[in-house]
Design a protein around this motif. Structure first.
Motif, PDB file in Angstrom:
ATOM      1  N   LYS A  58     -47.772 112.783 -80.088  1.00  0.00           N
ATOM      2  CA  LYS A  58     -46.469 112.362 -79.562  1.00  0.00           C
ATOM      3  C   LYS A  58     -46.616 112.823 -77.697  1.00  0.00           C
ATOM      4  CE  LYS A  58     -43.832 110.797 -82.824  1.00  0.00           C
ATOM      5  NZ  LYS A  58     -42.350 110.453 -83.707  1.00  0.00           N
ATOM      6  N   VAL A  59     -46.648 112.445 -76.627  1.00  0.00           N
ATOM      7  CA  VAL A  59     -46.771 113.364 -75.734  1.00  0.00           C
ATOM      8  C   VAL A  59     -46.335 112.084 -74.340  1.00  0.00           C
ATOM      9  CG1 VAL A  59     -49.037 113.744 -75.745  1.00  0.00           C
ATOM     10  CG2 VAL A  59     -48.943 111.583 -75.273  1.00  0.00           C
ATOM     11  N   ARG A  60     -45.441 112.710 -73.382  1.00  0.00           N
ATOM     12  CA  ARG A  60     -45.056 112.053 -72.481  1.00  0.00           C
ATOM     13  C   ARG A  60     -45.808 111.639 -71.356  1.00  0.00           C
ATOM     14  NH1 ARG A  60     -39.379 112.101 -73.502  1.00  0.00           N
ATOM     15  NH2 ARG A  60     -39.296 113.790 -74.908  1.00  0.00           N
ATOM     16  N   LEU A  61     -45.188 110.515 -70.443  1.00  0.00           N
ATOM     17  CA  LEU A  61     -46.159 110.097 -69.452  1.00  0.00           C
ATOM     18  C   LEU A  61     -46.142 110.727 -68.386  1.00  0.00           C
ATOM     19  CD1 LEU A  61     -45.043 106.026 -70.296  1.00  0.00           C
ATOM     20  CD2 LEU A  61     -47.119 107.589 -70.717  1.00  0.00           C
ATOM     21  N   LEU A  62     -46.657 111.251 -67.688  1.00  0.00           N
ATOM     22  CA  LEU A  62     -46.658 111.504 -66.313  1.00  0.00           C
ATOM     23  C   LEU A  62     -46.057 110.588 -64.817  1.00  0.00           C
ATOM     24  CD1 LEU A  62     -50.253 113.936 -66.851  1.00  0.00           C
ATOM     25  CD2 LEU A  62     -47.912 114.906 -67.187  1.00  0.00           C
ATOM     26  N   GLN A  63     -46.764 109.969 -64.988  1.00  0.00           N
ATOM     27  CA  GLN A  63     -45.923 108.570 -64.525  1.00  0.00           C
ATOM     28  C   GLN A  63     -45.601 107.325 -64.757  1.00  0.00           C
ATOM     29  OE1 GLN A  63     -49.396 108.576 -61.738  1.00  0.00           O
ATOM     30  NE2 GLN A  63     -50.686 107.100 -63.052  1.00  0.00           N
ATOM     31  N   ASP A  64     -44.912 106.678 -63.976  1.00  0.00           N
ATOM     32  CA  ASP A  64     -44.889 105.347 -64.436  1.00  0.00           C
ATOM     33  C   ASP A  64     -45.951 104.487 -64.708  1.00  0.00           C
ATOM     34  OD1 ASP A  64     -41.986 106.195 -63.383  1.00  0.00           O
ATOM     35  OD2 ASP A  64     -41.539 104.776 -61.913  1.00  0.00           O
ATOM     36  N   THR A  65     -45.362 103.893 -65.669  1.00  0.00           N
ATOM     37  CA  THR A  65     -47.109 102.915 -66.426  1.00  0.00           C
ATOM     38  C   THR A  65     -46.758 101.494 -64.462  1.00  0.00           C
ATOM     39  OG1 THR A  65     -45.373 101.271 -67.376  1.00  0.00           O
ATOM     40  CG2 THR A  65     -46.933 103.150 -68.729  1.00  0.00           C
ATOM     41  N   VAL A  66     -48.091 101.247 -64.238  1.00  0.00           N
ATOM     42  CA  VAL A  66     -47.974 100.210 -63.383  1.00  0.00           C
ATOM     43  C   VAL A  66     -49.225  99.625 -64.180  1.00  0.00           C
ATOM     44  CG1 VAL A  66     -48.854  98.983 -61.683  1.00  0.00           C
ATOM     45  CG2 VAL A  66     -47.958 101.610 -61.716  1.00  0.00           C
ATOM     46  N   ASP A  67     -49.301  98.244 -63.990  1.00  0.00           N
ATOM     47  CA  ASP A  67     -49.462  97.351 -65.477  1.00  0.00           C
ATOM     48  C   ASP A  67     -49.879  97.884 -67.049  1.00  0.00           C
ATOM     49  OD1 ASP A  67     -49.676  95.160 -63.334  1.00  0.00           O
ATOM     50  OD2 ASP A  67     -50.662  96.043 -62.473  1.00  0.00           O
ATOM     51  N   GLY A  68     -49.544  98.066 -66.513  1.00  0.00           N
ATOM     52  CA  GLY A  68     -49.413  99.042 -69.001  1.00  0.00           C
ATOM     53  C   GLY A  68     -50.273 100.145 -68.475  1.00  0.00           C
ATOM     54  N   HIS A  69     -50.107 101.317 -67.602  1.00  0.00           N
ATOM     55  CA  HIS A  69     -51.113 101.782 -67.454  1.00  0.00           C
ATOM     56  C   HIS A  69     -50.460 103.110 -66.531  1.00  0.00           C
ATOM     57  CE1 HIS A  69     -54.550  98.670 -68.292  1.00  0.00           C
ATOM     58  NE2 HIS A  69     -55.485  99.108 -68.238  1.00  0.00           N
ATOM     59  N   SER A  70     -50.783 104.300 -67.399  1.00  0.00           N
ATOM     60  CA  SER A  70     -50.729 105.394 -66.664  1.00  0.00           C
ATOM     61  C   SER A  70     -51.493 107.157 -67.069  1.00  0.00           C
ATOM     62  CB  SER A  70     -48.950 105.869 -67.509  1.00  0.00           C
ATOM     63  OG  SER A  70     -48.110 106.581 -66.754  1.00  0.00           O
ATOM     64  N   THR A  71     -50.765 107.707 -66.525  1.00  0.00           N
ATOM     65  CA  THR A  71     -51.071 108.826 -67.678  1.00  0.00           C
ATOM     66  C   THR A  71     -50.413 110.014 -68.907  1.00  0.00           C
ATOM     67  OG1 THR A  71     -51.450 110.135 -65.642  1.00  0.00           O
ATOM     68  CG2 THR A  71     -52.925 109.315 -64.992  1.00  0.00           C
ATOM     69  N   ILE A  72     -51.354 110.542 -68.794  1.00  0.00           N
ATOM     70  CA  ILE A  72     -50.777 111.926 -69.918  1.00  0.00           C
ATOM     71  C   ILE A  72     -51.681 112.490 -69.614  1.00  0.00           C
ATOM     72  CG2 ILE A  72     -50.118 110.156 -71.844  1.00  0.00           C
ATOM     73  CD1 ILE A  72     -52.262 110.286 -73.477  1.00  0.00           C
ATOM     74  N   LYS A  73     -51.140 113.979 -70.531  1.00  0.00           N
ATOM     75  CA  LYS A  73     -52.199 115.084 -70.829  1.00  0.00           C
ATOM     76  C   LYS A  73     -51.831 115.688 -72.175  1.00  0.00           C
ATOM     77  CE  LYS A  73     -52.081 118.516 -67.412  1.00  0.00           C
ATOM     78  NZ  LYS A  73     -52.001 120.157 -66.598  1.00  0.00           N
ATOM     79  N   VAL A  74     -53.127 115.363 -72.900  1.00  0.00           N
ATOM     80  CA  VAL A  74     -53.572 115.621 -73.788  1.00  0.00           C
ATOM     81  C   VAL A  74     -53.871 117.336 -73.695  1.00  0.00           C
ATOM     82  CG1 VAL A  74     -54.348 115.094 -76.141  1.00  0.00           C
ATOM     83  CG2 VAL A  74     -53.728 113.746 -74.442  1.00  0.00           C
ATOM     84  N   ASN A  75     -53.564 118.382 -74.477  1.00  0.00           N
ATOM     85  CA  ASN A  75     -54.589 119.715 -75.134  1.00  0.00           C
ATOM     86  C   ASN A  75     -54.709 119.975 -73.261  1.00  0.00           C
ATOM     87  OD1 ASN A  75     -53.923 119.384 -77.307  1.00  0.00           O
ATOM     88  ND2 ASN A  75     -56.300 118.617 -77.778  1.00  0.00           N
ATOM     89  N   ASP A  76     -54.153 119.543 -72.238  1.00  0.00           N
ATOM     90  CA  ASP A  76     -54.188 120.723 -71.465  1.00  0.00           C
ATOM     91  C   ASP A  76     -55.576 119.712 -70.472  1.00  0.00           C
ATOM     92  OD1 ASP A  76     -52.168 122.388 -71.192  1.00  0.00           O
ATOM     93  OD2 ASP A  76     -53.952 124.280 -72.239  1.00  0.00           O
ATOM     94  N   VAL A  77     -55.483 118.997 -70.921  1.00  0.00           N
ATOM     95  CA  VAL A  77     -56.373 117.736 -70.042  1.00  0.00           C
ATOM     96  C   VAL A  77     -55.998 116.579 -70.096  1.00  0.00           C
ATOM     97  CG1 VAL A  77     -58.776 116.036 -69.986  1.00  0.00           C
ATOM     98  CG2 VAL A  77     -58.420 118.692 -72.018  1.00  0.00           C
ATOM     99  N   THR A  78     -55.861 116.001 -68.907  1.00  0.00           N
ATOM    100  CA  THR A  78     -55.005 114.438 -67.573  1.00  0.00           C
ATOM    101  C   THR A  78     -56.256 113.521 -68.486  1.00  0.00           C
ATOM    102  OG1 THR A  78     -54.346 116.206 -66.354  1.00  0.00           O
ATOM    103  CG2 THR A  78     -54.095 113.160 -66.208  1.00  0.00           C
ATOM    104  N   TRP A  79     -54.889 112.641 -69.260  1.00  0.00           N
ATOM    105  CA  TRP A  79     -56.174 111.030 -69.624  1.00  0.00           C
ATOM    106  C   TRP A  79     -55.320 110.263 -68.968  1.00  0.00           C
ATOM    107  CZ3 TRP A  79     -60.464 112.151 -72.762  1.00  0.00           C
ATOM    108  CH2 TRP A  79     -60.996 112.937 -72.973  1.00  0.00           C
TER     109      TRP A  79
END
Length: 147
Positions: free
Chosen positions: A93-114
């Motif tokens: 479980k992680v938190r979104l780093l930005q609002d989703t636009v058209d169902g896409h956003s970014t997350i941070k997993v193990n100190d890497v942004t995906w």
């Protein structure tokens, strides 16, 4: 040069080439040509007909590949090391780093942004809690997680 001498060179060369290919590729296929060519080499030394040498090589190569390749693969090739995008992170479980636009956003997993693609729940605001369910190419597929 006698035919038997030529065939000795052919079988010895085949063994050497198969060994070199296996060293550089590690496919566990060409290595079986080495023991299959050895009896053919001995048949050439004793000047047995070329047809018997070839038949011996083909039959033994097929037998060695079918009988020993699965065993060697199981014994030599151990478990694969997971990469960053594999199922090691599924269920996390992680938190979104930005609002989703058209169902896409970014997350941070193990100190890497995906990149993340929300599979259900539509567009979500920044800091929404999501759960990683799978991966697709170089992005994670996420869904809304229960808190």
């Amino acid at each position: 040069m006698a035919t038997s001498t030529i065939m000795i060179i052919v079988w010895a060369s085949l063994m050497a080439i198969a060994l070199l290919i296996e060293v550089f590729t590690y496919d566990l296929v060409s290595i079986f040509f080495v023991p299959a060519a050895l009896p053919s080499l001995l048949l050439a030394v004793f000047e047995v007909d070329i047809a018997w040498q070839i038949v011996s090589f083909i039959v033994l190569a097929i037998v060695f590949i079918l009988a020993f390749r699965p065993l060697l693969k199981k014994w030599l090739i151990k478990e694969t090391i997971p990469t960053n995008i594999t199922d090691v992170n599924y269920g996390k479980k992680v938190r979104l780093l930005q609002d989703t636009v058209d169902g896409h956003s970014t997350i941070k997993v193990n100190d890497v942004t995906w990149r993340a693609k929300v599979t259900e729940g539509g567009d979500l605001p920044k800091d929404s809690l999501v759960e990683i369910v799978s991966s697709e190419s170089n992005k994670f597929l996420v869904k809304i997680a229960s808190e």
